[in-house]
Design a protein around this motif. Structure first.
Motif, PDB file in Angstrom:
ATOM      1  N   SER A   1      41.034 -12.271  33.399  1.00  0.00           N
ATOM      2  CA  SER A   1      40.518 -11.049  34.033  1.00  0.00           C
ATOM      3  C   SER A   1      40.495 -11.184  35.548  1.00  0.00           C
ATOM      4  O   SER A   1      39.470 -11.038  36.190  1.00  0.00           O
ATOM      5  N   GLU A   2      41.667 -11.440  36.103  1.00  0.00           N
ATOM      6  CA  GLU A   2      41.755 -11.661  37.553  1.00  0.00           C
ATOM      7  C   GLU A   2      41.294 -10.422  38.321  1.00  0.00           C
ATOM      8  O   GLU A   2      41.559  -9.290  37.922  1.00  0.00           O
ATOM      9  N   THR A   3      40.609 -10.677  39.416  1.00  0.00           N
ATOM     10  CA  THR A   3      40.162  -9.575  40.272  1.00  0.00           C
ATOM     11  C   THR A   3      41.329  -8.661  40.639  1.00  0.00           C
ATOM     12  O   THR A   3      41.210  -7.436  40.601  1.00  0.00           O
ATOM     13  N   CYS A   4      42.478  -9.249  40.978  1.00  0.00           N
ATOM     14  CA  CYS A   4      43.641  -8.434  41.362  1.00  0.00           C
ATOM     15  C   CYS A   4      44.148  -7.585  40.199  1.00  0.00           C
ATOM     16  O   CYS A   4      44.679  -6.498  40.425  1.00  0.00           O
ATOM     17  N   ALA A   5      44.012  -8.085  38.970  1.00  0.00           N
ATOM     18  CA  ALA A   5      44.421  -7.276  37.821  1.00  0.00           C
ATOM     19  C   ALA A   5      43.481  -6.080  37.694  1.00  0.00           C
ATOM     20  O   ALA A   5      43.906  -4.983  37.313  1.00  0.00           O
TER      21      ALA A   5
ATOM     22  N   SER B   1      45.166 -16.864  47.708  1.00  0.00           N
ATOM     23  CA  SER B   1      43.981 -16.054  48.034  1.00  0.00           C
ATOM     24  C   SER B   1      44.277 -14.563  47.977  1.00  0.00           C
ATOM     25  O   SER B   1      43.933 -13.797  48.869  1.00  0.00           O
ATOM     26  N   CYS B   2      44.870 -14.156  46.862  1.00  0.00           N
ATOM     27  CA  CYS B   2      45.243 -12.747  46.699  1.00  0.00           C
ATOM     28  C   CYS B   2      44.031 -11.831  46.543  1.00  0.00           C
ATOM     29  O   CYS B   2      44.058 -10.677  46.981  1.00  0.00           O
ATOM     30  N   CYS B   3      42.974 -12.335  45.913  1.00  0.00           N
ATOM     31  CA  CYS B   3      41.871 -11.444  45.516  1.00  0.00           C
ATOM     32  C   CYS B   3      41.031 -10.933  46.690  1.00  0.00           C
ATOM     33  O   CYS B   3      40.745  -9.731  46.753  1.00  0.00           O
ATOM     34  N   PRO B   4      40.593 -11.804  47.640  1.00  0.00           N
ATOM     35  CA  PRO B   4      39.726 -11.279  48.710  1.00  0.00           C
ATOM     36  C   PRO B   4      40.376 -10.137  49.509  1.00  0.00           C
ATOM     37  O   PRO B   4      39.734  -9.111  49.757  1.00  0.00           O
TER      38      PRO B   4
ATOM     39  N   PHE C   1      34.892 -14.083  43.262  1.00  0.00           N
ATOM     40  CA  PHE C   1      35.439 -14.587  42.007  1.00  0.00           C
ATOM     41  C   PHE C   1      36.903 -14.228  41.956  1.00  0.00           C
ATOM     42  O   PHE C   1      37.293 -13.125  42.355  1.00  0.00           O
ATOM     43  N   TYR C   2      37.706 -15.137  41.461  1.00  0.00           N
ATOM     44  CA  TYR C   2      39.142 -14.903  41.250  1.00  0.00           C
ATOM     45  C   TYR C   2      39.325 -14.457  39.800  1.00  0.00           C
ATOM     46  O   TYR C   2      39.859 -13.395  39.532  1.00  0.00           O
ATOM     47  N   ALA C   3      38.824 -15.296  38.869  1.00  0.00           N
ATOM     48  CA  ALA C   3      38.776 -14.904  37.459  1.00  0.00           C
ATOM     49  C   ALA C   3      37.392 -14.331  37.172  1.00  0.00           C
ATOM     50  O   ALA C   3      36.415 -14.684  37.836  1.00  0.00           O
TER      51      ALA C   3
HETATM   52 ZN   LIG Z   1      44.151 -12.170  42.866  1.00  0.00          ZN
END
Ligand SMILES: [Zn+2]
Length: 610
Positions: free
Chosen positions: A294-298, A375-378, A342-344
């Motif tokens: 459940s990645e933040t980016c997803a 660091s895709c999510c931040p 959080f990333y996941a």
């Molecule tokens: Zn990400």
């Protein structure tokens, strides 16, 4: 109109940042925090890690092959926020562009030699999205010129080839640049990238071609699969291509894939991607809580996709999913101070984290990390929150539809509305007309909100899930008030019996929020807790609603073999278990956590009764 998505056709048109201003409240506060804290935090880390220095040509180059994209996502956020830090950062990027438009700090001496992992087109996609944001909030400048040269370079280089990128995103970016500039070949390039994927267009890799959705053409896929972020970015681009080319079959295909994915491959939080391996969707009903990726980016990508499908179809269920994802994935990733992430986003954490030390951590065990090697999510949170007002409301030709209830001022066609609410903590949404106008005003009633009521003037009526539509003869006058009352009360939720990992468990939701138990303070070990799904008792703590439920602790250390023929009832000690909104967990140091709670079957026949 300042909006990340501006389709030229569809049932709904978004109201952009120029039409929707958020006031202090759940989302307004987060948008301000993002502007004042999170974006500067991201830029500091990009400097510290050398990812910005890469554009200055400093050697050795630092960061992963896709680190350029983080600067671009930050630029997009800065553009939506009309932030004064943008021109300087854009200038650093501009000076790294080559004469023919090529721009990449990793591959400049080995252009387009690795389509599977190189991410060159992926990086362009994020750069183009930043350029679109700048065009729509500011107009032409150095950044938009860089972006036009990049897009022209992409069309020159790839229009007649069979190549594509291992990581989608350039598709939706090119369609949006077409919408912003009217240059038709950007749309044609996007259409070709969509159509050539799955023929296949890429080499096989250890994860298999399904990892980057190159195993089957998108028109033949049944469900979203492979790497979740890639799948959802691709689907967003496919919707954009379908809408702009009038390809209704293609739009229906994505709708069917979305439906299958929602029914079989989505967490209660709206999170997607149940496998750490390949950061991918699992098979149908493979939705383990503790191994959830459940990645933040997803979550960001799913939110973007749902918004596109909502605009194209006007179907309110897409807004329901967008809301679920917004409150339970996007709001969960950043800490309450906006400086760690959080990333996941698993739904169960069994072991608390060791105290944070350095950045190369998974942000697990209840401790968010300030930054990541990947660091895709931040920066994805930063750009999404910066553009969030543009997702709140839309126009349907006749009037306004409000999809996300949060304090805001909404302007459309002379009409000015002030929305006041404490949502999601309570369910009253009051819309006051500040400047009069005509047309229906529709307020979304989420699918869980059975028993909602709508009142205005002399009207007071029950409204089912969907849209509550307020209409008056002769138009709205200043001072008119429309009140929507949503039944924001806690409710127990039971999973589909086919989701193996959840059988025998229940969760609590309240309004749009998923709740969880967290092992902060003197909470007992969550692995030994069972619950009795009776009414929960509410408490307000720091402005947030927390819930006490009846539970029991299975006592006694496990001994011997845990699988037996006997159905012996274990000893249990009754306790009260405190539940907090999932998005607030992990703000008090290392902790364990769980959303799904096993039912106390020894004392309750709940599962048989429901
Ligand atoms: Zn990400």
């Amino acid at each position: 109109m300042a909006s990340p998505v501006l389709p030229s056709s569809g049932v709904l048109s978004p109201l952009g940042l120029d039409a929707v201003r958020l006031a202090p409240g759940f989302w307004g506060d987060r948008v301000v925090l993002n502007r004042e804290v999170t974006m500067a935090h991201c830029q500091e880390w990009m400097e510290k890690e050398g990812w910005i220095a890469n554009f200055r040509g400093e050697l050795p180059r630092r960061g992963r092959e896709f680190s350029d994209s983080e600067i671009y996502k930050l630029l997009e956020g800065l553009a939506w926020a009309d932030h004064p830090a943008l021109p300087e950062l854009a200038g650093i990027v501009a000076r790294a562009q080559e004469a023919d438009g090529y721009l990449n700090t990793r591959w400049r001496h080995a252009r387009y030699t690795d389509f599977e992992w190189g991410h060159e087109l992926y990086c362009y996609g994020h750069l183009i999205q930043a350029g679109v944001a700048r065009l729509r909030t500011h107009g032409e400048d150095e950044l938009t010129q860089v972006v036009r040269r990049v897009a022209d370079h992409v069309c020159d280089r790839f229009m007649e080839t069979t190549e594509t990128c291992g990581h989608p995103v350039v598709e939706m970016a090119l369609v949006e640049l077409f919408r912003a500039t009217g240059v038709e070949r950007y749309l044609e390039m996007a259409r070709r990238f969509v159509d050539r994927r799955g023929l296949p267009a890429l080499a096989d890799i250890e994860f298999g071609r399904s990892y980057f959705q190159d195993d089957v053409p998108v028109r033949r896929a049944r469900v979203f699969h492979g790497h979740a972020v890639r799948a959802l970015y691709l689907a967003s681009g496919v919707v954009d291509v379908a809408v702009e080319t009038g390809d209704l079959d293609l739009l229906k295909t994505v709708e069917a894939q979305w439906e299958s994915t929602i029914a079989r491959r989505t967490y209660l939080t709206g999170g997607m991607g149940s496998r750490h391996f390949g950061e991918s969707f699992g098979e149908d009903f493979e939705l383990p809580s503790d191994r959830a990726y459940s990645e933040t980016c997803a979550g960001v990508a799913s939110f973007m996709l749902a918004h596109r499908l909502l605009l194209a179809t006007g179907d309110v269920r897409y807004a329901d999913l967008a809301e679920r994802t917004l409150y339970n994935v996007l709001a969960t990733s950043p800490a309450l101070d906006g400086k760690s992430f959080f990333y996941a986003n698993p739904l169960q954490v069994r072991v608390p984290a060791e105290p944070l030390d350095g950045i190369n951590l998974a942000a697990e065990g209840g401790l968010r990390s300030p930054w990541f090697t990947v660091s895709c999510c931040p920066s994805n949170i930063a750009r999404t929150f910066a553009s969030l007002p543009a997702y709140v409301a839309a126009a349907d030709g006749a009037g306004v539809r409000v999809h996300h209830h949060t304090p805001a001022e909404i302007r459309h066609d002379g009409l000015v509305l002030n929305v006041e609410t404490d949502y999601p903590w309570s369910g009253r949404v009051a819309v006051t007309v500040a400047e009069g106008g005509t047309g229906p005003i529709s307020l979304r009633v989420p699918a869980w909100a059975e028993g909602a009521t709508l009142s205005y003037g002399e009207t007071r009526r029950a409204v089912p899930p969907g849209y509550a539509v307020a209409e008056v003869d002769g138009g709205w006058r200043p001072g008119d008030v429309i009140t929507l009352d949503l039944p924001v009360v806690s409710r127990w939720t039971v999973p589909d019996a086919r989701i193996d990992a959840l059988r025998g468990s229940v969760a609590i939701e309240r309004g749009p929020l998923v709740y969880c138990a967290e092992s902060a303070g003197d909470v007992p070990p969550l692995a030994e807790v069972v619950v009795r799904p009776d009414a929960a008792v509410e408490h307000v703590v720091d402005g947030a609603v927390e819930l006490d439920v009846k539970a029991a602790l299975i006592s006694g250390a496990p001994t011997g073999w845990p699988y037996t023929a006997e159905k012996e009832t274990p000893d249990e000690e009754p306790i009260t278990l405190r539940l907090v909104a999932y998005h607030r967990w992990g703000n008090h140091g290392p902790a364990t956590m769980r959303v799904w709670l096993p039912v106390d079957t020894a004392r309750s026949r709940y599962l048989e009764e429901v």
